[in-house]
Design a protein around this motif. Structure first.
Motif, PDB file in Angstrom:
ATOM      1  N   ARG A  16       0.837  -1.208   0.000  1.00  0.00           N
ATOM      2  CA  ARG A  16       0.000   0.000   0.000  1.00  0.00           C
ATOM      3  C   ARG A  16       0.869   1.253   0.000  1.00  0.00           C
ATOM      4  O   ARG A  16       0.569   2.218  -0.715  1.00  0.00           O
ATOM      5  N   TYR A  19       2.085   1.870  -3.439  1.00  0.00           N
ATOM      6  CA  TYR A  19       1.073   2.473  -4.311  1.00  0.00           C
ATOM      7  C   TYR A  19       0.950   3.971  -4.018  1.00  0.00           C
ATOM      8  O   TYR A  19       0.821   4.784  -4.945  1.00  0.00           O
ATOM      9  N   VAL A  40      -1.173   5.496 -11.847  1.00  0.00           N
ATOM     10  CA  VAL A  40      -0.609   5.075 -10.562  1.00  0.00           C
ATOM     11  C   VAL A  40      -0.243   3.599 -10.622  1.00  0.00           C
ATOM     12  O   VAL A  40       0.850   3.190 -10.188  1.00  0.00           O
ATOM     13  N   ALA A  41      -1.126   2.781 -11.175  1.00  0.00           N
ATOM     14  CA  ALA A  41      -0.854   1.342 -11.302  1.00  0.00           C
ATOM     15  C   ALA A  41       0.377   1.104 -12.163  1.00  0.00           C
ATOM     16  O   ALA A  41       1.230   0.261 -11.833  1.00  0.00           O
ATOM     17  N   ALA A  44       3.425   1.974 -10.236  1.00  0.00           N
ATOM     18  CA  ALA A  44       3.640   1.047  -9.128  1.00  0.00           C
ATOM     19  C   ALA A  44       4.009  -0.345  -9.619  1.00  0.00           C
ATOM     20  O   ALA A  44       4.411  -1.200  -8.819  1.00  0.00           O
ATOM     21  N   ARG A  48      -4.118  -2.548 -12.948  1.00  0.00           N
ATOM     22  CA  ARG A  48      -5.072  -1.497 -12.608  1.00  0.00           C
ATOM     23  C   ARG A  48      -6.066  -1.982 -11.553  1.00  0.00           C
ATOM     24  O   ARG A  48      -6.449  -1.228 -10.650  1.00  0.00           O
ATOM     25  N   THR A  50      -5.551  -4.026  -9.169  1.00  0.00           N
ATOM     26  CA  THR A  50      -4.929  -4.023  -7.842  1.00  0.00           C
ATOM     27  C   THR A  50      -5.152  -2.675  -7.161  1.00  0.00           C
ATOM     28  O   THR A  50      -5.473  -2.613  -5.965  1.00  0.00           O
ATOM     29  N   ILE A  51      -5.000  -1.597  -7.903  1.00  0.00           N
ATOM     30  CA  ILE A  51      -5.232  -0.261  -7.350  1.00  0.00           C
ATOM     31  C   ILE A  51      -6.718  -0.039  -7.092  1.00  0.00           C
ATOM     32  O   ILE A  51      -7.108   0.478  -6.037  1.00  0.00           O
ATOM     33  N   THR A  54      -8.175  -1.242  -3.879  1.00  0.00           N
ATOM     34  CA  THR A  54      -7.822  -0.460  -2.691  1.00  0.00           C
ATOM     35  C   THR A  54      -8.523   0.885  -2.665  1.00  0.00           C
ATOM     36  O   THR A  54      -8.978   1.337  -1.612  1.00  0.00           O
ATOM     37  N   LEU A  61      -7.838   7.954  -2.899  1.00  0.00           N
ATOM     38  CA  LEU A  61      -6.390   7.743  -2.839  1.00  0.00           C
ATOM     39  C   LEU A  61      -5.691   9.003  -2.335  1.00  0.00           C
ATOM     40  O   LEU A  61      -4.798   8.936  -1.480  1.00  0.00           O
TER      41      LEU A  61
END
Length: 201
Positions: A16, A19, A40-41, A44, A48, A50-51, A54, A61
């Motif tokens: 986390r 990210y 961002v993905a 990182a 996508r 995965t982001i 979260t 974010l």
């Protein structure tokens, strides 16, 4: 000034954090409006989805990123505290140092320069998590100092909020008051005087 925890040699504490580091880099490079969860993905090095699992959108974010960033500033200032100094001097110094570090924080500067509307909800609508942290720390310091007679009587919760409101002006608007007649250091000294006299018995 860079983030207190982010430098090239430091590994993220968790996925986390990684990210959030990627989001921070995006905002510094592109600004808020051009930063997407997809970008961002990519930065990182994750999918996508995965982001998205979260954070459902960039505002969520960003809220977590700002909370982490400002909390680090506050906790670092707390860690530098010298308990041998007089209580009022200690509290004023922590408030002033927090203001100065926030004003120099590169993420804060970038947001205020390019997307100042992002901070408006925390000034007009609601308190953020980092503001709640600051209020709690200041209120506890005031209660302790009142018990020893070093700070004037009064409701510590209301006093803490008054101090934080005062600090808001120095964080966000100090640059508008600096010119050939008044230097930044002179304004900093005035901030110390204002805060000190607000606390003295």
């Amino acid at each position: 000034m860079t983030s207190l925890r982010h430098n090239a040699a430091e590994e993220p504490a968790s996925p986390r954090d990684g990210y959030l580091d990627a989001a921070r880099d995006c905002i510094l490079d592109l600004g808020w409006r051009r930063t997407t969860l997809t970008e961002v993905a990519r930065r990182a090095g994750v999918s996508r989805m995965t982001i998205y699992r979260t954070w459902s959108d960039m505002r969520q974010l960003l809220a977590d990123l700002m909370t982490r960033e400002w909390t680090e500033v506050v906790l670092a200032t707390e860690a530098e505290d010298d308990p041998s100094r007089p209580p009022v001097e200690r509290l004023v110094d922590k408030l002033v140092r927090t203001v100065l570090v926030l004003r120099g924080n590169e993420l804060f500067v970038r947001i205020v320069e390019l997307d100042p509307e992002l901070v408006l909800p925390y000034l007009f609508d609601r308190r953020g998590r980092s503001q709640e942290l600051i209020l709690g720390l200041v209120e506890q310091a005031l209660r302790t100092a009142q018990a020893s007679g070093d700070v004037r009587p009064g409701d510590p919760a209301a006093m803490a909020r008054g101090l934080v409101l005062c600090a808001h002006g120095f964080v966000l608007s100090a640059h508008t008051m600096i010119d050939d007649d008044v230097t930044e250091s002179a304004l900093e000294q005035e901030m110390r005087v204002v805060l000190t006299r607000a606390l003295q018995p």
